[in-house]
Write a protein that holds these residues in place. Structure first.
Motif, PDB file in Angstrom:
ATOM      1  N   GLU A  59    -164.256 -24.724  21.299  1.00  0.00           N
ATOM      2  CA  GLU A  59    -165.374 -23.775  21.189  1.00  0.00           C
ATOM      3  C   GLU A  59    -164.942 -22.437  21.785  1.00  0.00           C
ATOM      4  O   GLU A  59    -165.354 -22.052  22.884  1.00  0.00           O
ATOM      5  N   TRP A 110    -165.513 -19.333  21.170  1.00  0.00           N
ATOM      6  CA  TRP A 110    -166.488 -18.266  21.428  1.00  0.00           C
ATOM      7  C   TRP A 110    -167.049 -18.374  22.837  1.00  0.00           C
ATOM      8  O   TRP A 110    -167.385 -17.390  23.470  1.00  0.00           O
ATOM      9  N   LEU A 111    -167.137 -19.624  23.352  1.00  0.00           N
ATOM     10  CA  LEU A 111    -167.742 -19.834  24.663  1.00  0.00           C
ATOM     11  C   LEU A 111    -166.693 -19.917  25.765  1.00  0.00           C
ATOM     12  O   LEU A 111    -166.800 -19.275  26.808  1.00  0.00           O
ATOM     13  N   THR A 112    -165.650 -20.707  25.521  1.00  0.00           N
ATOM     14  CA  THR A 112    -164.740 -21.066  26.611  1.00  0.00           C
ATOM     15  C   THR A 112    -163.385 -20.380  26.510  1.00  0.00           C
ATOM     16  O   THR A 112    -162.514 -20.628  27.322  1.00  0.00           O
ATOM     17  N   LYS A 137    -168.393 -13.861  32.493  1.00  0.00           N
ATOM     18  CA  LYS A 137    -169.026 -13.321  31.280  1.00  0.00           C
ATOM     19  C   LYS A 137    -170.339 -12.623  31.578  1.00  0.00           C
ATOM     20  O   LYS A 137    -170.659 -11.617  30.960  1.00  0.00           O
TER      21      LYS A 137
END
Lengths: 400, 306
Positions: free
Chosen positions: B109, B111-113, B56
């Motif tokens: 989650e 959005w993050l993972t 990312k």
């Protein structure tokens, strides 16, 4: 004594006779065997699907070997267990690719296992045929070494949404565990329902809870006409019971891979499942390949994954015959030549290989559907089967 | 490189991840006597930290590894500080809960993972340049890293610090009476152990190019407990030996089970699982101290008093 020696002679004669009959096929199918593999979940969360899937592939290969193999070679199937775990799946795939030198791996089930195994396959030029449904899988940079027979979430849910609308409901509540297709399931359903003037509420639940009373309460507060129970069999058993106990009077719909006979048997109470609608990708009515899979699976309603692995094995073998080469690259380059684009319609590998050897163009129509693929490896279209449970039996409404 | 050779180097590298996890568990379980059933959670923390930093944010792989060590250590610190009063079974349950929490966070989650899709396309060091030699070079690198961690933890084990840690393991009240600050020892040991597990996770991700919540099921923790128990609890070399033995065992049962004719694939799979269970029982029954039992060096004699 004499009696015994006579019996022995008879038996020997029988054995010799059988061997003589089998001779031509055996002689024809010689040389280094063509190796193919299944990598299905035999243990772990997918353990209830994997064994029949492996059996379906084994039956296809057995039939082809009996008829003389492909390209004059025998076909050997190696079946490994992915333990429904990407780490274990990758180790198994490494063994299949490096040690067994298979040209195709078929039947990976969990999306995480498929995503983990896919790079190994395209790097080693091995074909991967999967039944995983997550949209992200065909977006991997797989260079064509991946096809999937499971319709992706977009195709499935648009059709399901249309069906739900045709039931005349206005308020739908979706209850779904966290899976790779959860987000798309909710958003696609939302969009489809909005277009038809209906509304959706949704809730993501943990699929390992022993009760869903609070979740059901939350669903009922939405005041739905229909609940879409989108989980797997074990959690759906609990969920449907809790919905019934809460006195819900509306309609219920679910995926046929989880709302199956096993679920009906486990619930064991006809009122709970009475009138529940089910939905599944399906072959066209009366498709002959599907009839064969019924016999392999030993029941009238083989799960979609078993049908799909039957198709994987058939298509891979026909692609090898069409390419006159058993490498993974040859399979990649020829699988679309035998699965689509017109020609003689075939429903099994034995007939297909015969026709291909005779120089005919074939178009495979499988047990899971027409098996036509786009460039990404997704199937282009398929029929769906709509059923309703009546008195503990799944009764067919329509195939469309 | 292909064929058997590639398969074997792949398993050597995989054995390396198991060895790092076993070293991590051996430090905390064998050294400080704290049962950490949350190993898979720390493994996941490191794997995700490095994967997300490199994919990312485009950070270099070395920065990813450093991040994994840091996140692992911080995770270990947080878990020990929030369980200071728990020992034995109670600590074990809490750490198991921690691992499940990490897996659920990774799953939900999005959005993050990226949720259950997992993070794919994690860069491997020099992957393009090495081509088919990537696995071999990576395996060699893993052996180097395992050797380094083994050396460091062995030094730690034999130092006065290691002795004090064992004193905490045997009886923390006695250690406290002797003037040892037991909380500090525990926190430090847990943080180092968690950092090593995090490093294992990061290296795993860069090797396999993919991490997903499904990888971090309790199954992997069970395998590592088997490795440490078989190798010898409390013996640093034992952990490494045990880890490689477990990988060898898991893979060789494939061939052993397949050699039994006339069984269906599902029966082969069941036999493999039974063999794993049988191995654990046999180790505990026949050699509970492990293949390389713990060696406690005698305390240095005090300088003769005149």
């Amino acid at each position: 004594m004499t009696d015994r020696s006579i019996r022995l002679t008879r038996r020997t004669a029988l054995a010799v006779g059988t061997a003589a009959l089998a001779m031509p096929a055996v002689v024809r199918a010689q040389g280094e065997p063509i190796r193919l593999a299944t990598l299905t979940p035999l243990t772990g969360a997918g353990g209830s699907y994997g064994p029949t899937m492996a059996k379906a592939a084994a039956t296809v290969i057995e039939d082809v070997n009996k008829a003389g193999g492909v390209l004059g070679r025998r076909v050997q199937l190696i079946s490994e267990d992915d333990q429904t775990n990407p780490e274990a799946g990758v180790r198994a795939a490494r063994k299949l690719i490096d040690v067994d030198k298979v040209s195709a791996i078929m039947g990976t089930w969990a999306s995480s296992v498929t995503t983990a195994v896919a790079p190994l396959c395209w790097e080693s030029k091995t074909m991967l045929c999967t039944v995983s449904g997550a949209d992200s899988i065909t977006l991997l940079p797989h260079q064509g070494y991946l096809i999937r027979t499971q319709p992706n979430s977009t195709l499935q849910l648009t059709r399901l949404g249309a069906h739900v609308l045709s039931l005349g409901v206005k308020r739908v509540f979706q209850m779904i565990p966290q899976t790779p297709f959860t987000q798309s399931s909710i958003s696609i359903m939302d969009a489809t329902l909005k277009k038809g003037g209906a509304e959706q509420g949704s809730l993501i639940y943990d699929d390992k809870k022993p009760t869903y009373r609070t979740e059901v309460d939350q669903a009922l507060r939405f005041n739905p006409d229909l609940i879409f129970a989108a989980g797997y069999t074990p959690d759906s058993v609990v969920l449907l019971k809790d919905i019934f106990r809460a006195g819900f009077k509306g309609k219920i719909i679910g995926m046929a891979y989880s709302i199956n006979q096993k679920l009906i048997d486990q619930i064991g109470q006809a009122e709970v499942v009475e009138g529940v609608y089910t939905f599944a990708p399906s072959p066209a009515q009366g498709a002959t390949a599907h009839e064969r899979v019924k016999k392999i699976a030993g029941n009238d309603n083989p799960d979609p994954y078993t049908c799909q692995v039957y198709d994987h094995a058939s298509m891979v073998l026909m692609a090898i015959a069409a390419a006159k080469d058993a490498s993974g690259t040859a399979i990649r380059d020829n699988v679309r030549k035998i699965s689509q684009g017109g020609g003689k319609t075939v429903d099994n590998a034995v007939d297909g290989i015969k026709a291909i050897t005779a120089g005919e163009k074939v178009d495979y129509v499988g047990a899971s559907g027409p098996c036509d693929f786009d460039d990404k490896g997704d199937i282009i279209d398929c029929k769906f089967r709509y059923e309703q449970i009546k008195a503990n039996k799944r009764t067919l409404l329509k195939i469309a | 490189m292909s064929g058997w050779a590639n398969y074997i180097v792949f398993m050597v590298a995989t054995g390396g991840f198991y060895a790092l996890l076993a070293l991590s568990l051996n430090l905390i379980w064998g050294g400080a006597g704290m049962v950490n059933l949350g190993l898979a959670g720390f493994f996941a923390l490191g794997a995700y930290a490095s994967a997300l930093l490199t994919v990312k944010l485009g950070a270099p792989i070395l920065a990813g590894l450093a991040g994994a060590l840091l996140v692992g250590a911080v995770g270990g610190y947080v878990v020990t500080m929030s369980t200071t009063r728990l020992r034995g079974d109670y600590l074990a349950i809490v750490t198991l809960g921690f691992a499940e929490t990490i897996r659920l966070i990774a799953n939900n989650e999005i959005w993050l993972t990226r949720g259950s899709d997992g993070v794919s396309g994690i860069p491997g060091p020099l992957k393009a340049e090495l081509g088919s030699w990537f696995n071999a070079v990576y395996a060699a690198g893993m052996i180097g890293i395992v050797a380094l961690v083994w050396f460091g933890l062995r030094r730690l084990d034999q130092s006065p610090y290691g002795r004090a840690l064992r004193a905490v393991r045997e009886d923390q009240q006695v250690a406290q009476v002797a003037g040892k600050r037991i909380l500090r020892f525990k926190v430090e040991a847990f943080a180092i152990s968690a950092a090593v597990a995090g490093l294992a996770g990061a290296l795993y991700g860069h090797f396999n190019s993919y991490v997903a919540p499904d990888i971090f099921q309790p199954l992997i923790t069970v395998y590592i407990f088997l490795a440490v128990a078989a190798g010898g609890v409390g013996r640093v070399s034992g952990a490494v030996l045990g880890a490689y033995l477990v990988v060898f065992f898991l893979e060789s049962t494939r061939f052993a089970a397949a050699a039994i004719p006339g069984l269906s694939p599902v029966q082969h799979a069941a036999i493999r699982e039974m063999l794993v269970g049988l191995a654990l029982i046999l180790v505990l029954r026949v050699r509970p101290q492990g293949i390389l039992p713990e060696r406690i060096p005698p305390a240095p004699r005090p300088a003769s008093v005149t």
